[in-house]
Design an enzyme around this catalytic site. Structure first.
Site, mmCIF file in Angstrom:
data_model
loop_
_atom_site.group_PDB
_atom_site.id
_atom_site.type_symbol
_atom_site.label_atom_id
_atom_site.label_comp_id
_atom_site.label_asym_id
_atom_site.label_seq_id
_atom_site.Cartn_x
_atom_site.Cartn_y
_atom_site.Cartn_z
ATOM 1 N N HIS A 1 0.843 -1.199 0.000
ATOM 2 C CA HIS A 1 0.000 0.000 0.000
ATOM 3 C C HIS A 1 0.874 1.244 0.000
ATOM 4 O O HIS A 1 1.425 1.631 1.033
ATOM 5 C CB HIS A 1 -0.947 -0.029 1.211
ATOM 6 C CG HIS A 1 -1.921 1.100 1.235
ATOM 7 N ND1 HIS A 1 -2.269 1.755 2.377
ATOM 8 C CD2 HIS A 1 -2.616 1.698 0.234
ATOM 9 C CE1 HIS A 1 -3.139 2.706 2.087
ATOM 10 N NE2 HIS A 1 -3.354 2.682 0.789
ATOM 11 N N GLU B 1 2.897 0.370 3.302
ATOM 12 C CA GLU B 1 2.424 -0.661 4.229
ATOM 13 C C GLU B 1 2.504 -1.998 3.488
ATOM 14 O O GLU B 1 1.894 -2.154 2.425
ATOM 15 C CB GLU B 1 0.979 -0.375 4.649
ATOM 16 C CG GLU B 1 0.832 0.895 5.485
ATOM 17 C CD GLU B 1 -0.604 1.207 5.874
ATOM 18 O OE1 GLU B 1 -0.811 1.677 6.991
ATOM 19 O OE2 GLU B 1 -1.526 0.998 5.054
ATOM 20 N N ASN C 1 -4.831 4.469 7.698
ATOM 21 C CA ASN C 1 -6.227 4.911 7.604
ATOM 22 C C ASN C 1 -7.012 4.519 8.856
ATOM 23 O O ASN C 1 -7.875 5.255 9.306
ATOM 24 C CB ASN C 1 -6.900 4.331 6.358
ATOM 25 C CG ASN C 1 -6.456 5.075 5.118
ATOM 26 O OD1 ASN C 1 -6.017 6.237 5.185
ATOM 27 N ND2 ASN C 1 -6.534 4.433 3.972
HETATM 28 N N1 NAD Z 1 -5.400 7.615 -5.090
HETATM 29 C C1 NAD Z 1 -4.981 7.358 -3.873
HETATM 30 O O1 NAD Z 1 -4.838 8.231 -3.020
HETATM 31 C C2 NAD Z 1 -4.616 5.934 -3.510
HETATM 32 C C3 NAD Z 1 -3.708 5.702 -2.461
HETATM 33 C C4 NAD Z 1 -3.342 4.388 -2.153
HETATM 34 C C5 NAD Z 1 -3.907 3.341 -2.862
HETATM 35 N N2 NAD Z 1 -4.800 3.603 -3.858
HETATM 36 C C6 NAD Z 1 -5.343 2.450 -4.599
HETATM 37 O O2 NAD Z 1 -4.630 2.324 -5.828
HETATM 38 C C7 NAD Z 1 -5.506 1.820 -6.831
HETATM 39 C C8 NAD Z 1 -5.520 2.775 -8.011
HETATM 40 O O3 NAD Z 1 -5.922 4.041 -7.578
HETATM 41 P P1 NAD Z 1 -5.694 5.346 -8.480
HETATM 42 O O4 NAD Z 1 -6.008 6.513 -7.605
HETATM 43 O O5 NAD Z 1 -4.391 5.273 -9.167
HETATM 44 O O6 NAD Z 1 -6.871 5.160 -9.569
HETATM 45 P P2 NAD Z 1 -6.962 5.794 -11.019
HETATM 46 O O7 NAD Z 1 -8.415 5.820 -11.336
HETATM 47 O O8 NAD Z 1 -6.168 7.051 -11.116
HETATM 48 O O9 NAD Z 1 -6.251 4.698 -11.950
HETATM 49 C C9 NAD Z 1 -6.735 3.398 -12.133
HETATM 50 C C10 NAD Z 1 -6.290 2.933 -13.512
HETATM 51 O O10 NAD Z 1 -6.517 1.538 -13.600
HETATM 52 C C11 NAD Z 1 -6.962 1.268 -14.906
HETATM 53 N N3 NAD Z 1 -7.643 -0.040 -14.935
HETATM 54 C C12 NAD Z 1 -8.876 -0.341 -14.531
HETATM 55 N N4 NAD Z 1 -9.127 -1.666 -14.732
HETATM 56 C C13 NAD Z 1 -7.996 -2.188 -15.260
HETATM 57 C C14 NAD Z 1 -7.615 -3.497 -15.685
HETATM 58 N N5 NAD Z 1 -8.459 -4.506 -15.607
HETATM 59 N N6 NAD Z 1 -6.366 -3.676 -16.177
HETATM 60 C C15 NAD Z 1 -5.516 -2.632 -16.255
HETATM 61 N N7 NAD Z 1 -5.819 -1.372 -15.866
HETATM 62 C C16 NAD Z 1 -7.039 -1.149 -15.382
HETATM 63 C C17 NAD Z 1 -7.853 2.437 -15.255
HETATM 64 O O11 NAD Z 1 -8.029 2.549 -16.664
HETATM 65 C C18 NAD Z 1 -7.062 3.594 -14.641
HETATM 66 O O12 NAD Z 1 -6.162 4.160 -15.590
HETATM 67 C C19 NAD Z 1 -6.855 1.592 -6.167
HETATM 68 O O13 NAD Z 1 -6.939 0.275 -5.713
HETATM 69 C C20 NAD Z 1 -6.801 2.562 -4.988
HETATM 70 O O14 NAD Z 1 -7.647 2.193 -3.935
HETATM 71 C C21 NAD Z 1 -5.162 4.862 -4.216
#
Ligand code: NAD
Length: 433
Positions: free
Chosen positions: A158, A170, A208
């Site tokens: 994480h 994490e 969190n």
């Molecule tokens: N944004 C944050 O603050 C944060 C922090 C820690 C963890 N996360 C976690 O990280 C992950 C991504 O978050 P994010 O903010 O980068 O989201 P985001 O929406 O910016 O990006 C997600 C990307 O994944 C792609 N995607 C979706 N399905 C897919 C698949 N089957 N194969 C390949 N690509 C695919 C989408 O097209 C998109 O470009 C989530 O699980 C989120 O919970 C987010």
């Protein structure tokens, strides 16, 4: 910096059980995926960055290119070095090359069905040595692992946003994750210049889980009239937090915070009883920075820095009145707001996590420093104040305000035993491994 790093040879085949990662793939080229791909490349690792459409891949690559360009501008990398590191990343919309990676870090949508489908696919394509990691914020690593035939090699990693800058990772083993997998993930974090902590799987993981009782309590204090958003933010910032809870709400997004708090409430129960205020804010369209107003007004979408004047949302008073009615309480602040009102639930939750062996004591302070920017250790603040004092305060708030302040039995046990710090509970923090 990059000069001292070697781009790793792509023909090395020998690997020990605890593997040195040389080739990686990242799934999802969004905010987190592109950041993670960049930090991997910075440490000389070849990376495949995969998304579902070429335009998403291109956007992710452009983000990374921009970050490398800015490092060249700042003089921390030469153009040549930046080009070499950026050249380690290859965009993809299919699984080509996945049959030769050491690790996949999945950062796609936060939906369990999406993640289960991805893990099933990569389990079939990746070599048996490969570790399959997920950057999920809240989903169960054990459940994600169940989609594969290698649950021992599935682990949570994480990262925090923005992944290029935030040091904490994490590392979360699921029920079947092997020690070697955890070790490899920890080593990889260190190679990337990150600070890993191991957190046993639990809802919210550590950061969190600890942040939300604190942020939620700030809402209850505000609703009672214990202080204004600025007063509460300033009181907390004086304790070494980079920003107060209301600035953090606005920055993170009120809707996202409400969702996380509801989830934690469902998992942990009354300690996380959500204040009704966020629902009213969402209904009124006040989502924080992204919508132009949350607790504060953000005229140019900017978040005011620590100490800068902030304008409270003029609609907030009405929403607070509505929240008070929903809460069916006319609880009035018995005393003027002090930062311990919100720090104690955060500290108490940390002791619950210790009680459940989710984390080692010294890793709590490391996580809160590198994940939230706390300049003083959370447990250290409590030890300095006295564990007996903390317990008395929690008990007194519990009497007045209820279950959100129910002290952990571990804290009561330590106080009864005359123990003044948490070092006795230490077994093997990550820093010592
Ligand atoms: N944004 C944050 O603050 C944060 C922090 C820690 C963890 N996360 C976690 O990280 C992950 C991504 O978050 P994010 O903010 O980068 O989201 P985001 O929406 O910016 O990006 C997600 C990307 O994944 C792609 N995607 C979706 N399905 C897919 C698949 N089957 N194969 C390949 N690509 C695919 C989408 O097209 C998109 O470009 C989530 O699980 C989120 O919970 C987010």
């Amino acid at each position: 910096m990059a000069k001292s790093r070697q781009v790793r040879g792509i023909n090395d085949t020998e690997r020990s059980i605890e593997m040195k990662v040389q080739r990686a793939a990242v799934i999802g080229a969004g905010a987190m995926g592109s950041g993670i791909a960049q930090v991997l490349s910075q440490s000389g690792i070849h990376v495949i960055l995969k998304d579902v459409k070429q335009e998403f891949v291109d956007k992710g690559l452009a983000n990374i290119k921009r970050m490398y360009d800015s490092r060249v501008k700042k003089g921390t990398l030469t153009q040549e070095e930046a080009d070499e590191l950026f050249g380690l990343i290859k965009g993809a919309t299919d699984y080509e090359g996945f049959n030769n990676v050491d690790i996949v870090i999945e950062a796609a949508l936060e939906e369990i069905q999406v993640k289960l489908a991805i893990f099933k696919e990569i389990d079939e394509i990746c070599p048996s040595r490969a570790i399959l990691a997920s950057n999920t914020s809240a989903l169960s690593i054990s459940e994600i692992a169940s989609a594969t035939r290698r649950a021992d090699k599935v682990v949570g990693m994480h990262f925090f946003n923005p992944a290029q800058f935030m040091k904490l990772v994490e590392v979360i083993p699921g029920v079947k994750t092997s020690k070697d997998t955890v070790k490899t993930a920890i080593e990889l974090c260190r190679d990337m210049g990150k600070v890993p902590v191991e957190v046993k799987e639990c809802p919210g993981f550590l950061v969190n889980r600890l942040l939300f009782p604190y942020m939620n309590e700030a809402l209850w204090a505000l609703t009672e009239g214990a202080g204004t958003p600025q007063e509460i933010d300033e009181a907390v910032e004086a304790f070494g937090l980079p920003m107060g809870p209301f600035t953090l709400f606005d920055m993170t997004g009120i809707d996202i915070c409400a969702h996380v708090n509801e989830f934690l409430y469902k998992e942990y129960g009354p300690r996380f009883t959500p204040s009704p205020l966020l629902k009213h804010m969402i209904k009124a369209g006040f989502l924080g920075q992204k919508s132009g107003a949350g607790f504060f007004v953000h005229e140019k979408g900017a978040i005011p820095k620590k100490g800068e004047p902030k304008t409270v949302n003029p609609e907030l008073a009405k929403l607070i009145e509505a929240a008070k009615k929903d809460a069916k309480t006319d609880a009035k602040a018995s005393k003027k707001f002090e930062a311990y009102r919100v720090l104690l639930p955060m500290f108490n939750e940390a002791v619950y996590a210790l009680q459940e062996h989710v984390i080692e004591p010294s890793d709590v302070d490391v996580a809160m420093e590198f994940g939230c920017g706390l300049t003083r250790g959370l447990l250290t603040i409590a030890e300095e104040k006295g564990l007996d004092w903390c317990l008395n305060e929690l008990d007194s708030y519990h009497k007045d305000l209820g279950e959100r302040f129910r002290a952990s039995w571990l804290l009561r046990k330590l106080v009864r035993a005359g123990v003044h710090d948490f070092s006795k509970l230490e077994q093997q923090p990550v820093a010592a491994r």
